[in-house]
Scaffold this motif. Structure first.
Motif, PDB file in Angstrom:
ATOM      1  N   HIS A 174       0.921  -1.234   0.049  1.00 33.68           N
ATOM      2  CA  HIS A 174       0.027   0.475  -0.268  1.00 33.68           C
ATOM      3  C   HIS A 174       1.119   0.957  -0.152  1.00 33.68           C
ATOM      4  O   HIS A 174       0.384   2.235  -1.046  1.00 33.68           O
ATOM      5  N   THR A 175       1.703   0.817   1.188  1.00 34.40           N
ATOM      6  CA  THR A 175       2.771   2.192   0.971  1.00 34.40           C
ATOM      7  C   THR A 175       3.356   2.584  -0.487  1.00 34.40           C
ATOM      8  O   THR A 175       3.666   3.961  -1.149  1.00 34.40           O
ATOM      9  N   SER A 176       3.516   1.531  -1.063  1.00 29.61           N
ATOM     10  CA  SER A 176       4.694   1.582  -2.141  1.00 29.61           C
ATOM     11  C   SER A 176       3.638   2.269  -3.108  1.00 29.61           C
ATOM     12  O   SER A 176       3.976   2.739  -4.326  1.00 29.61           O
ATOM     13  N   ALA A 177       2.745   1.424  -3.280  1.00 29.77           N
ATOM     14  CA  ALA A 177       1.175   2.370  -4.475  1.00 29.77           C
ATOM     15  C   ALA A 177       1.575   3.379  -4.195  1.00 29.77           C
ATOM     16  O   ALA A 177       1.221   4.282  -5.121  1.00 29.77           O
ATOM     17  N   LYS A 178       1.024   3.892  -3.315  1.00 26.92           N
ATOM     18  CA  LYS A 178       1.098   5.116  -3.041  1.00 26.92           C
ATOM     19  C   LYS A 178       1.976   6.526  -3.181  1.00 26.92           C
ATOM     20  O   LYS A 178       1.928   7.693  -3.787  1.00 26.92           O
ATOM     21  N   ARG A 179       3.804   5.995  -2.999  1.00 29.72           N
ATOM     22  CA  ARG A 179       4.303   6.521  -2.983  1.00 29.72           C
ATOM     23  C   ARG A 179       4.601   6.612  -5.173  1.00 29.72           C
ATOM     24  O   ARG A 179       4.900   7.462  -5.340  1.00 29.72           O
ATOM     25  N   ILE A 180       4.316   6.023  -6.112  1.00 24.22           N
ATOM     26  CA  ILE A 180       4.201   5.287  -7.244  1.00 24.22           C
ATOM     27  C   ILE A 180       2.688   6.260  -7.327  1.00 24.22           C
ATOM     28  O   ILE A 180       3.583   7.047  -8.251  1.00 24.22           O
ATOM     29  N   THR A 181       1.980   6.389  -6.967  1.00 23.57           N
ATOM     30  CA  THR A 181       0.767   7.094  -7.267  1.00 23.57           C
ATOM     31  C   THR A 181       0.930   9.007  -7.066  1.00 23.57           C
ATOM     32  O   THR A 181       0.892   9.836  -7.736  1.00 23.57           O
ATOM     33  N   LYS A 182       1.745   9.361  -5.839  1.00 19.39           N
ATOM     34  CA  LYS A 182       2.449  10.460  -5.518  1.00 19.39           C
ATOM     35  C   LYS A 182       3.341  10.777  -6.571  1.00 19.39           C
ATOM     36  O   LYS A 182       3.112  12.048  -7.203  1.00 19.39           O
ATOM     37  N   ALA A 183       4.455  10.060  -6.585  1.00 24.50           N
ATOM     38  CA  ALA A 183       5.045  10.651  -7.988  1.00 24.50           C
ATOM     39  C   ALA A 183       4.462  10.693  -9.941  1.00 24.50           C
ATOM     40  O   ALA A 183       5.149  11.559 -10.025  1.00 24.50           O
ATOM     41  N   LEU A 184       3.454   9.679  -9.775  1.00 25.87           N
ATOM     42  CA  LEU A 184       2.789   9.143 -11.474  1.00 25.87           C
ATOM     43  C   LEU A 184       2.137  11.582 -11.320  1.00 25.87           C
ATOM     44  O   LEU A 184       2.134  12.009 -12.520  1.00 25.87           O
ATOM     45  N   MET A 185       1.780  11.420  -9.916  1.00 24.97           N
ATOM     46  CA  MET A 185       0.890  12.995 -10.057  1.00 24.97           C
ATOM     47  C   MET A 185       1.413  14.233  -9.940  1.00 24.97           C
ATOM     48  O   MET A 185       1.444  14.775 -11.012  1.00 24.97           O
ATOM     49  N   LYS A 186       2.324  13.637  -9.672  1.00 28.23           N
ATOM     50  CA  LYS A 186       3.409  14.634  -9.531  1.00 28.23           C
ATOM     51  C   LYS A 186       3.997  15.012 -11.114  1.00 28.23           C
ATOM     52  O   LYS A 186       4.100  16.350 -11.680  1.00 28.23           O
ATOM     53  N   LYS A 187       4.300  13.860 -11.775  1.00 32.69           N
ATOM     54  CA  LYS A 187       5.445  14.533 -13.018  1.00 32.69           C
ATOM     55  C   LYS A 187       4.142  14.579 -13.688  1.00 32.69           C
ATOM     56  O   LYS A 187       4.657  14.969 -15.234  1.00 32.69           O
ATOM     57  N   TYR A 188       2.363  13.972 -14.644  1.00 29.28           N
ATOM     58  CA  TYR A 188       2.407  14.424 -15.751  1.00 29.28           C
ATOM     59  C   TYR A 188       0.317  14.381 -14.698  1.00 29.28           C
ATOM     60  O   TYR A 188      -0.814  14.013 -14.099  1.00 29.28           O
ATOM     61  N   PRO A 189       0.396  15.845 -14.056  1.00 31.02           N
ATOM     62  CA  PRO A 189      -0.938  16.337 -13.068  1.00 31.02           C
ATOM     63  C   PRO A 189      -2.224  15.906 -14.365  1.00 31.02           C
ATOM     64  O   PRO A 189      -3.263  15.909 -13.756  1.00 31.02           O
ATOM     65  N   GLU A 190      -1.935  16.436 -15.038  1.00 31.20           N
ATOM     66  CA  GLU A 190      -2.987  17.075 -16.443  1.00 31.20           C
ATOM     67  C   GLU A 190      -3.221  15.373 -16.049  1.00 31.20           C
ATOM     68  O   GLU A 190      -4.792  14.969 -16.384  1.00 31.20           O
ATOM     69  N   ALA A 191      -2.820  14.362 -16.687  1.00 36.77           N
ATOM     70  CA  ALA A 191      -3.132  13.374 -16.877  1.00 36.77           C
ATOM     71  C   ALA A 191      -3.993  12.241 -16.277  1.00 36.77           C
ATOM     72  O   ALA A 191      -4.554  11.742 -15.628  1.00 36.77           O
ATOM     73  N   ALA A 192      -3.642  12.355 -14.523  1.00 39.44           N
ATOM     74  CA  ALA A 192      -3.907  12.215 -13.226  1.00 39.44           C
ATOM     75  C   ALA A 192      -5.202  12.930 -13.075  1.00 39.44           C
ATOM     76  O   ALA A 192      -6.251  12.210 -12.449  1.00 39.44           O
ATOM     77  N   LYS A 193      -5.508  14.014 -13.587  1.00 38.28           N
ATOM     78  CA  LYS A 193      -7.217  14.744 -13.031  1.00 38.28           C
ATOM     79  C   LYS A 193      -7.862  13.557 -13.962  1.00 38.28           C
ATOM     80  O   LYS A 193      -8.913  13.413 -14.023  1.00 38.28           O
ATOM     81  N   GLU A 194      -7.460  14.009 -15.163  1.00 38.63           N
ATOM     82  CA  GLU A 194      -8.098  13.006 -15.883  1.00 38.63           C
ATOM     83  C   GLU A 194      -8.870  11.554 -15.885  1.00 38.63           C
ATOM     84  O   GLU A 194      -9.750  11.487 -15.653  1.00 38.63           O
ATOM     85  N   ALA A 195      -7.761  11.255 -15.374  1.00 42.84           N
ATOM     86  CA  ALA A 195      -8.192   9.443 -15.178  1.00 42.84           C
ATOM     87  C   ALA A 195      -8.636   9.734 -13.437  1.00 42.84           C
ATOM     88  O   ALA A 195      -9.810   8.894 -13.602  1.00 42.84           O
ATOM     89  N   ILE A 196      -8.199  10.853 -13.033  1.00 46.14           N
ATOM     90  CA  ILE A 196      -9.531  10.382 -11.697  1.00 46.14           C
ATOM     91  C   ILE A 196     -10.832  10.886 -12.483  1.00 46.14           C
ATOM     92  O   ILE A 196     -11.699  10.205 -11.303  1.00 46.14           O
ATOM     93  N   GLU A 197     -11.081  11.881 -13.063  1.00 44.35           N
ATOM     94  CA  GLU A 197     -12.702  12.719 -13.495  1.00 44.35           C
ATOM     95  C   GLU A 197     -13.422  11.543 -14.125  1.00 44.35           C
ATOM     96  O   GLU A 197     -14.466  10.960 -14.102  1.00 44.35           O
ATOM     97  N   GLU A 198     -11.883  10.508 -15.123  1.00 47.53           N
ATOM     98  CA  GLU A 198     -12.962   9.184 -16.247  1.00 47.53           C
ATOM     99  C   GLU A 198     -13.598   8.152 -14.476  1.00 47.53           C
ATOM    100  O   GLU A 198     -14.331   7.395 -15.099  1.00 47.53           O
ATOM    101  N   VAL A 199     -12.391   7.785 -13.431  1.00 45.20           N
ATOM    102  CA  VAL A 199     -12.610   7.086 -12.945  1.00 45.20           C
ATOM    103  C   VAL A 199     -14.069   6.850 -11.226  1.00 45.20           C
ATOM    104  O   VAL A 199     -14.723   5.833 -10.886  1.00 45.20           O
ATOM    105  N   LYS A 200     -14.119   8.730 -11.703  1.00 46.46           N
ATOM    106  CA  LYS A 200     -15.014   8.816 -10.964  1.00 46.46           C
ATOM    107  C   LYS A 200     -15.010   8.950  -9.830  1.00 46.46           C
ATOM    108  O   LYS A 200     -15.892   8.221  -8.191  1.00 46.46           O
TER     109      LYS A 200
END
Length: 162
Positions: free
Chosen positions: A99-125
């Protein structure tokens, strides 16, 4: 230890003599052999010669940006990446570490690609848009909670961030 340094120097000298095509062929053969030894077609593991730390390389399939179904079929590598990044010997701690590792990876992806992360969150609702209450809904909320004081109403609205 001295023999290892001589072998490392000889290997470095040998690799220096290879051209790009020969080096690619040698690397492919090394990967193939390591996969046969480990019976794992996705991960190649070895110990680093300098500090003997375990190194692991994960095979990541390439699929076109437009092919969602293709990505879903081959997305097992994501789970393997999370497992590799948090290796632990204690099974009880494994879920927490994953869980900690997945959270760390997710944070890194959100920091690197904020627009893509925002779109993915909206798609998954996952998150819904904030909607402000109408005056009628606010009045009925205060009446149902029997809040008549202006100060209490203001504190409640601050708590609700309205």
């Amino acid at each position: 230890v001295g023999g290892d340094l001589v072998k490392a120097d000889a290997a470095t000298e040998f690799v220096g003599l290879l051209n790009d095509k020969q080096m690619t062929m040698l690397l492919a053969k090394i990967i193939e052999r390591k996969q046969k030894e480990s019976y794992d077609k996705d991960v190649v593991s070895f110990r680093n010669a300098k500090n003997y730390a375990m190194m692991q390389y994960l095979k990541i399939p390439s699929c076109g940006a437009e092919r969602e179904a293709s990505f879903v079929k081959t997305s097992n590598w994501i789970n393997r990446a999370v497992e590799i990044s948090c290796t632990t010997s204690d099974n009880q701690e494994k879920d927490k570490t994953d869980h900690t590792s997945a959270k760390r990876i997710t944070k890194a992806l959100m920091k690197k690609y904020p627009e893509a992360a925002k779109e993915a969150i909206e798609e998954v609702k996952i998150l819904t848009e904030e909607k402000k209450m109408t005056a009628l809904k606010m009045a009925s909320m205060f009446k149902a909670a029997q809040i008549t004081s202006f100060i209490k109403r203001r504190l409640l609205l601050r708590h609700l961030r309205h």
